[in-house]
Design a protein around this motif. Sequence first.
Motif, PDB file in Angstrom:
ATOM      1  N   GLY A  74       0.797  -1.219   0.000  1.00 19.97           N
ATOM      2  CA  GLY A  74       0.000   0.000   0.000  1.00 19.97           C
ATOM      3  C   GLY A  74       0.827   1.266   0.000  1.00 19.97           C
ATOM      4  N   PRO A  75       0.164   2.428   0.062  1.00 24.06           N
ATOM      5  CA  PRO A  75       0.860   3.724   0.016  1.00 24.06           C
ATOM      6  C   PRO A  75       1.869   3.925   1.142  1.00 24.06           C
ATOM      7  CG  PRO A  75      -1.486   4.006  -0.348  1.00 24.06           C
ATOM      8  CD  PRO A  75      -1.285   2.586   0.087  1.00 24.06           C
ATOM      9  N   ASN A  76       1.663   3.250   2.273  1.00 23.09           N
ATOM     10  CA  ASN A  76       2.613   3.371   3.386  1.00 23.09           C
ATOM     11  C   ASN A  76       3.787   2.407   3.251  1.00 23.09           C
ATOM     12  OD1 ASN A  76       1.347   0.960   3.840  1.00 23.09           O
ATOM     13  ND2 ASN A  76       0.462   1.541   5.832  1.00 23.09           N
ATOM     14  N   GLU A 101      -9.391  10.122   1.937  1.00 24.38           N
ATOM     15  CA  GLU A 101      -8.196  10.814   1.460  1.00 24.38           C
ATOM     16  C   GLU A 101      -6.876  10.114   1.805  1.00 24.38           C
ATOM     17  OE1 GLU A 101     -10.866  12.130   3.119  1.00 24.38           O
ATOM     18  OE2 GLU A 101     -10.687  14.325   3.134  1.00 24.38           O
ATOM     19  N   PRO A 102      -6.655   9.702   3.087  1.00 29.79           N
ATOM     20  CA  PRO A 102      -5.342   9.130   3.424  1.00 29.79           C
ATOM     21  C   PRO A 102      -5.037   7.815   2.718  1.00 29.79           C
ATOM     22  CG  PRO A 102      -6.527   9.807   5.397  1.00 29.79           C
ATOM     23  CD  PRO A 102      -7.507   9.842   4.275  1.00 29.79           C
ATOM     24  N   LEU A 103      -6.056   7.173   2.163  1.00 31.17           N
ATOM     25  CA  LEU A 103      -5.832   5.910   1.452  1.00 31.17           C
ATOM     26  C   LEU A 103      -5.315   6.140   0.042  1.00 31.17           C
ATOM     27  CD1 LEU A 103      -9.026   3.936   2.552  1.00 31.17           C
ATOM     28  CD2 LEU A 103      -6.695   3.696   3.444  1.00 31.17           C
ATOM     29  N   GLY A 105      -2.849   7.105  -3.040  1.00 29.30           N
ATOM     30  CA  GLY A 105      -1.420   6.881  -3.247  1.00 29.30           C
ATOM     31  C   GLY A 105      -1.139   5.699  -4.158  1.00 29.30           C
ATOM     32  N   LEU A 106       0.093   5.213  -4.084  1.00 31.44           N
ATOM     33  CA  LEU A 106       0.571   4.154  -4.966  1.00 31.44           C
ATOM     34  C   LEU A 106       0.308   2.777  -4.353  1.00 31.44           C
ATOM     35  CD1 LEU A 106       2.173   3.345  -7.532  1.00 31.44           C
ATOM     36  CD2 LEU A 106       4.249   3.478  -6.125  1.00 31.44           C
ATOM     37  N   TYR A 107      -0.398   1.947  -5.099  1.00 28.69           N
ATOM     38  CA  TYR A 107      -0.624   0.553  -4.724  1.00 28.69           C
ATOM     39  C   TYR A 107       0.137  -0.319  -5.721  1.00 28.69           C
ATOM     40  CZ  TYR A 107      -4.334   1.982  -1.522  1.00 28.69           C
ATOM     41  OH  TYR A 107      -5.038   2.547  -0.487  1.00 28.69           O
ATOM     42  N   THR A 108       1.028  -1.153  -5.192  1.00 25.60           N
ATOM     43  CA  THR A 108       1.884  -1.985  -6.044  1.00 25.60           C
ATOM     44  C   THR A 108       1.585  -3.456  -5.813  1.00 25.60           C
ATOM     45  OG1 THR A 108       3.669  -0.342  -6.049  1.00 25.60           O
ATOM     46  CG2 THR A 108       4.257  -2.610  -6.601  1.00 25.60           C
ATOM     47  N   CYS A 109       1.445  -4.170  -6.908  1.00 26.13           N
ATOM     48  CA  CYS A 109       1.203  -5.607  -6.813  1.00 26.13           C
ATOM     49  C   CYS A 109       2.334  -6.359  -7.500  1.00 26.13           C
ATOM     50  CB  CYS A 109      -0.120  -5.966  -7.477  1.00 26.13           C
ATOM     51  SG  CYS A 109      -0.406  -7.742  -7.527  1.00 26.13           S
ATOM     52  N   THR A 110       2.874  -7.359  -6.824  1.00 23.48           N
ATOM     53  CA  THR A 110       3.866  -8.262  -7.427  1.00 23.48           C
ATOM     54  C   THR A 110       3.187  -9.597  -7.706  1.00 23.48           C
ATOM     55  OG1 THR A 110       5.674  -7.208  -6.218  1.00 23.48           O
ATOM     56  CG2 THR A 110       6.093  -9.383  -7.162  1.00 23.48           C
ATOM     57  N   CYS A 312      -4.955  23.180  -5.735  1.00 23.12           N
ATOM     58  CA  CYS A 312      -4.065  22.858  -4.623  1.00 23.12           C
ATOM     59  C   CYS A 312      -2.785  23.685  -4.752  1.00 23.12           C
ATOM     60  CB  CYS A 312      -3.723  21.368  -4.627  1.00 23.12           C
ATOM     61  SG  CYS A 312      -5.149  20.281  -4.379  1.00 23.12           S
ATOM     62  N   GLN A 313      -2.360  24.306  -3.664  1.00 22.47           N
ATOM     63  CA  GLN A 313      -1.172  25.146  -3.661  1.00 22.47           C
ATOM     64  C   GLN A 313       0.058  24.336  -3.251  1.00 22.47           C
ATOM     65  OE1 GLN A 313      -1.913  28.777  -1.352  1.00 22.47           O
ATOM     66  NE2 GLN A 313      -4.109  28.381  -1.517  1.00 22.47           N
ATOM     67  N   SER A 314       1.227  24.800  -3.664  1.00 24.22           N
ATOM     68  CA  SER A 314       2.480  24.097  -3.361  1.00 24.22           C
ATOM     69  C   SER A 314       2.882  24.301  -1.906  1.00 24.22           C
ATOM     70  CB  SER A 314       3.609  24.605  -4.268  1.00 24.22           C
ATOM     71  OG  SER A 314       3.331  24.296  -5.616  1.00 24.22           O
ATOM     72  N   CYS A 315       3.442  23.242  -1.306  1.00 23.02           N
ATOM     73  CA  CYS A 315       3.985  23.302   0.053  1.00 23.02           C
ATOM     74  C   CYS A 315       4.930  22.120   0.219  1.00 23.02           C
ATOM     75  CB  CYS A 315       2.874  23.271   1.093  1.00 23.02           C
ATOM     76  SG  CYS A 315       3.493  23.319   2.798  1.00 23.02           S
ATOM     77  N   ILE A 316       6.225  22.362   0.188  1.00 24.59           N
ATOM     78  CA  ILE A 316       7.203  21.274   0.165  1.00 24.59           C
ATOM     79  C   ILE A 316       7.219  20.478   1.465  1.00 24.59           C
ATOM     80  CG2 ILE A 316       8.693  22.417  -1.515  1.00 24.59           C
ATOM     81  CD1 ILE A 316      10.484  23.307   0.777  1.00 24.59           C
ATOM     82  N   SER A 317       6.711  21.045   2.550  1.00 25.79           N
ATOM     83  CA  SER A 317       6.746  20.337   3.837  1.00 25.79           C
ATOM     84  C   SER A 317       5.567  19.383   4.022  1.00 25.79           C
ATOM     85  CB  SER A 317       6.769  21.345   4.993  1.00 25.79           C
ATOM     86  OG  SER A 317       5.627  22.174   4.970  1.00 25.79           O
ATOM     87  N   VAL A 318       4.655  19.343   3.066  1.00 25.65           N
ATOM     88  CA  VAL A 318       3.506  18.437   3.162  1.00 25.65           C
ATOM     89  C   VAL A 318       3.869  17.094   2.541  1.00 25.65           C
ATOM     90  CG1 VAL A 318       1.179  17.979   2.287  1.00 25.65           C
ATOM     91  CG2 VAL A 318       1.744  20.245   3.191  1.00 25.65           C
ATOM     92  N   ASN A 319       3.661  16.014   3.273  1.00 25.66           N
ATOM     93  CA  ASN A 319       3.997  14.684   2.750  1.00 25.66           C
ATOM     94  C   ASN A 319       2.825  13.711   2.832  1.00 25.66           C
ATOM     95  OD1 ASN A 319       3.884  14.218   5.488  1.00 25.66           O
ATOM     96  ND2 ASN A 319       6.061  13.744   5.723  1.00 25.66           N
ATOM     97  N   VAL A 320       1.618  14.261   2.925  1.00 25.01           N
ATOM     98  CA  VAL A 320       0.412  13.414   2.980  1.00 25.01           C
ATOM     99  C   VAL A 320      -0.562  13.868   1.904  1.00 25.01           C
ATOM    100  CG1 VAL A 320       0.640  12.978   5.456  1.00 25.01           C
ATOM    101  CG2 VAL A 320      -0.712  14.950   4.649  1.00 25.01           C
ATOM    102  N   TYR A 321      -1.536  13.009   1.647  1.00 27.59           N
ATOM    103  CA  TYR A 321      -2.615  13.356   0.724  1.00 27.59           C
ATOM    104  C   TYR A 321      -3.729  14.094   1.484  1.00 27.59           C
ATOM    105  CZ  TYR A 321      -0.803  10.492  -3.111  1.00 27.59           C
ATOM    106  OH  TYR A 321      -0.029   9.959  -4.132  1.00 27.59           O
TER     107      TYR A 321
END
Length: 327
Positions: A74-76, A101-103, A105-110, A312-321
């Motif tokens: 999952g995204p985490n 919202e927090p869900l 992101g990138l979901y990767t399947c192998t 959505c405005q830019s903010c480099i310190s934001v690391n969440v959705y």
Amino acid sequence: MMRAWVLFSAVLWYLAGVVWQRSSLFYKKGFVFGLRGHPVKIYVKLHQDTPVLICMDVKHAKKEIVDPTYTWIGPNENILTGNHRINITQTGELIVKDFVEPLSGLYTCTFSYKTVKAETQEEKTVKKRYDFLIFAYREPDYSYQMAVRFTTKSCAGSYNDLLFRVLRKILDNLMYDLSCHVIEPSYKCHSVEIPEHGLIHELFIAFQVNPFAPGWRGTCNQSVDCEDITNHNVLQARNRIEEFFRSQADIFSHSFNKTLPAMHFVSHSFQVERLDACRPGFGKNEGLHSNCASCCVVCSPGTFSPDVAVICQSCISVNVYGAKSCP
């Protein structure tokens, strides 16, 4: 509503005598296959379930697979396991329920499987990776910017203000039961030269119809996503107001004595434009989300949206959705 039309028409006659107013595609069938070498973008409406994500591409889905195994991350960056929100089948199908919202992101399947040579029974393990970028989205909040024109005897005089106040009150009453109201009303008086009619004075009136009158949350009926209801209500309000002004034009076009009051609605002057706004943590980005260009998509890491805006405005310190502020 007929009573409002008659009342307003009477006011106009009176005033005339006053001297000096989604995924890269929305998947109808509900199944999304992986794509080798490219992430698949998927857009999921807030509090809805994702489509069924298939941990293979269409080519492999049509083949016989030996000893398949599937691993979802999952995204985490943690391995996904089944819970009340995550449903993973034995054949590697993933569904995320009640998406928020927090869900995002990138979901990767192998996807691993074996090839076996029939002659020698030699086995070889093959691994494939598929990426799915999933974004929460919600519908924009609609409001309508409207404009109309009325003739007037002069650009000076208190009757112009009175007409303006009466019109606003009638419009608010027309949509009171919808929890909508008029905001940002304004007017200006201009002299207009009309071919074969000479110079006349007209009031150029503008206002916005907004679905968030006091007590609007009571219309939501405990709905988590109220914008479907508020958008429906404001569309109803728009239709009522358009019908109201159409009735004004009809009343005077069928006037028995063909004598118009000095102050009357200018036929065909009604104009309307829809305005979209996104809730905090969401915004529009046609370049990044071209297949969900009309959606309010969750703000990605590195961006935020603090209020009712569109981008959505830019903010480099934001690391969440879905950030609503910039720390």
